[in-house]
Enzyme design. Structure first.
Site, PDB file in Angstrom:
ATOM      1  N   CYS A 123      85.374  43.917  74.324  1.00 56.70           N
ATOM      2  CA  CYS A 123      85.217  43.883  75.770  1.00 56.70           C
ATOM      3  C   CYS A 123      85.214  42.466  76.313  1.00 56.70           C
ATOM      4  O   CYS A 123      85.181  42.250  77.511  1.00 56.70           O
ATOM      5  CB  CYS A 123      83.938  44.612  76.188  1.00 56.70           C
ATOM      6  SG  CYS A 123      82.465  44.024  75.360  1.00 56.70           S
ATOM      7  N   SER A 125      89.926  55.449  80.518  1.00 56.15           N
ATOM      8  CA  SER A 125      90.974  54.427  80.438  1.00 56.15           C
ATOM      9  C   SER A 125      92.084  54.945  79.536  1.00 56.15           C
ATOM     10  O   SER A 125      91.843  55.348  78.396  1.00 56.15           O
ATOM     11  CB  SER A 125      90.396  53.125  79.875  1.00 56.15           C
ATOM     12  OG  SER A 125      91.293  52.054  80.055  1.00 56.15           O
ATOM     13  N   HIS A 170      94.510  53.630  77.838  1.00 50.15           N
ATOM     14  CA  HIS A 170      94.924  52.968  76.594  1.00 50.15           C
ATOM     15  C   HIS A 170      94.022  53.294  75.404  1.00 50.15           C
ATOM     16  O   HIS A 170      94.321  52.922  74.273  1.00 50.15           O
ATOM     17  CB  HIS A 170      95.041  51.454  76.801  1.00 50.15           C
ATOM     18  CG  HIS A 170      93.734  50.723  76.888  1.00 50.15           C
ATOM     19  ND1 HIS A 170      93.214  50.015  75.830  1.00 50.15           N
ATOM     20  CD2 HIS A 170      92.858  50.574  77.903  1.00 50.15           C
ATOM     21  CE1 HIS A 170      92.070  49.457  76.201  1.00 50.15           C
ATOM     22  NE2 HIS A 170      91.830  49.783  77.444  1.00 50.15           N
TER      23      HIS A 170
END
Length: 386
Positions: free
Chosen positions: A328, A200, A202
Site C-alpha cells: 500500500c 478494486s 486489479h
C-alpha cells in the site's frame, strides 16, 4: 531464469478475456457517457449494464453501486463523507486496517473532526469483539465502525455479519473494506448487512484504475470530487468506460469459476504450509494465516525463525516476486503497522515476515521454487549463528 509471481494480494495479472472485452470497447465505443447523442448513449449503456451486473452479483440495487478509480478512493469517500456529511463524531477502527483507511482516519482525528477509538488486537491478530460490543452500547455520539473484511497482511477474516448486527442494534454505521474479498468469496451485501463497502478491479484479475463503492440506499454520502455530477453526483469526472467494463467482466469470471479456483488455491496454500514446515524448522505463521477456515484462503503470512531485512531482495534475485508486508506504500521494507501491533520489538528482531499470496495460476512448481530458495537462505542463517 524462471520467474515466480507470489504477490497476488498486491495485484493480479489481468485475464486475457478481460483484455479482449476492454479492447473491444476502446476500439468501438469512444463516446463521452455524458453526451446525449448516440455515441455517448452507447458508452453510458455499457456503464449501466456493468453496474446492474455487479449489483445483481452482490444482491443489491444498481443505485447502491458507484464506480471509482480504486479501493483507496472508495474508502476515503466513505469515511470522509460519513464525518463531513452524516454527522459522525466517533470512529471505531484498528491499527490493522489498510493504509488508506488508517491515514484518512488519522487526518480526521488530527483536524479534530471526530474522536477515534482503536480496538485492542489479540495475539492471534483478531479484534477484541467484546470491547467493540461494550463500546457500541454508548450511543451518545453518532458512530462509524470501520473494519476490513480480510486483513491484507495476515489474512485474518473479520466476522462482518456479526459486527453488522451489533451496529444495527446500536444505531451505528458500518464500513468494511472488502478489497481483498470481493470476487474471492460469493458475497451477499444484503445478507451481510453492511452500510458501506469497497472493491478494486486489479485484485480480481481486472484492470488497475477501476473500482466501486457500495453505499446502502438513502445513506446520503456526498462527493469528494466535484464537477459534472457523474455517478449520481457522488463521483464527478468522465467515467473510465473500458475500465468499468473490464471490472464487470473480471467480476463475472471470478464468481463463475469461484468453486474451482478456491479448491485449487486452498490445495496450493496447504501444500505451501506443509513444505515450509518440513523444510525450515521453527517456521511459524502470523495471525490465523495458516487456518484455512479463519483466514483469507489466497494469502499466507509466514514467520521465518531468523531476521533478514534483505530477504525480499534475495528472493527477487532468485526470480521470485513476493512481499514482506502490504504494497500500500512504496519504499524500503520496514516493520509494518500490522506486525508492530501483534508483536513486540524483541519478537520482531528475531523473525522475518513474508506474505505469500496465490491465484488460480499459482502452481506447485512455483511453491517448490520458493521453498528451495528459502531453504538455502535459512541454511545460511544457521551457519552464521552456529
Amino acid at each position: 531464469m524462471q520467474r515466480v509471481y507470489l504477490d497476488n494480494a498486491a495485484t493480479t495479472a489481468i485475464r486475457p478475456e478481460v483484455v479482449d472485452e476492454m479492447a473491444n470497447v476502446m476500439k468501438n465505443v469512444f463516446g463521452n457517457p455524458s453526451s446525449t447523442h448516440v455515441f455517448g448513449r452507447e458508452a453510458k449503456a455499457l456503464i449501466e449494464l456493468s453496474r446492474k451486473n455487479i449489483a445483481q452479483r452482490l444482491n443489491v440495487s444498481p443505485a447502491e453501486i458507484y464506480f471509482t478509480s480504486c479501493g483507496t478512493e472508495s474508502n476515503n469517500t466513505i469515511i470522509r463523507s460519513c464525518v463531513n456529511d452524516l454527522d459522525v463524531t466517533r470512529i471505531i477502527t484498528t491499527d490493522l486496517e489498510h493504509k488508506c483507511v488508517i491515514e484518512s482516519i488519522k487526518d480526521i482525528e488530527y483536524r479534530g473532526k471526530a474522536e477515534v477509538i482503536r480496538l485492542n488486537i489479540l495475539k492471534n491478530g483478531n479484534i477484541d469483539y467484546q470491547q467493540l460490543e461494550e463500546l457500541l452500547k454508548d450511543q451518545s455520539k453518532k458512530t462509524l465502525v470501520s473494519l476490513m473484511h480480510a486483513n491484507n497482511e495476515i489474512g485474518n477474516l473479520t466476522d462482518v455479519k456479526y459486527i453488522s448486527k451489533l451496529c444495527q442494534e446500536n444505531n451505528t454505521l458500518f464500513h468494511t473494506d472488502t478489497v481483498q474479498t470481493v470476487g474471492h468469496y460469493d458475497l451477499d451485501f444484503q445478507d451481510l448487512g453492511v452500510d458501506f463497502a469497497s472493491c478494486s478491479a486489479h485484485k480480481i484479475h481486472g484492470p488497475k484504475g477501476a473500482g466501486f463503492l457500495y453505499a446502502k440506499k438513502a445513506s446520503h454520502l456526498k462527493a469528494l470530487i466535484s464537477g459534472g455530477g457523474q455517478e449520481r453526483g457522488l463521483r464527478s469526472g468522465t467515467e473510465n468506460v473500458y475500465g468499468i467494463v473490464g471490472l464487470s467482466k473480471a467480476f463475472d469470471l471470478a464468481l463463475d469459476e469461484l468453486d474451482e479456483h478456491v479448491q485449487h488455491i486452498k490445495e496450493i496454500k496447504q501444500y505451501t504450509i506443509q513444505q515450509l514446515q518440513e523444510a525450515i524448522p521453527g517456521v511459524g505463521f502470523n495471525g490465523l494465516s495458516a487456518d484455512l477456515d479463519k483466514s483469507l484462503y489466497a494469502l499466507l503470512s509466514i514467520k521465518l525463525p531468523f531476521h533478514d531485512a534483505l530477504i525480499g531482495f534475495e528472493l527477487e534475485l532468485a526470480g521470485i516476486a513476493i512481499s514482506q508486508g502490504s504494497a500500500c506504500s512504496s519504499g524500503a521494507a520496514k516493520v509494518s503497522t500490522v506486525m508492530s501491533t501483534i508483536y513486540n520489538e524483541d519478537e520482531i528482531s528475531q523473525m522475518t515476515p513474508l506474505r505469500v499470496s496465490f491465484s488460480y495460476e499459482t502452481s506447485k512448481e512455483d511453491i517448490d521454487t520458493l521453498i528451495n530458495t528459502l531453504k538455502k537462505i535459512a541454511a545460511k542463517h544457521q551457519l552464521q549463528n552456529a
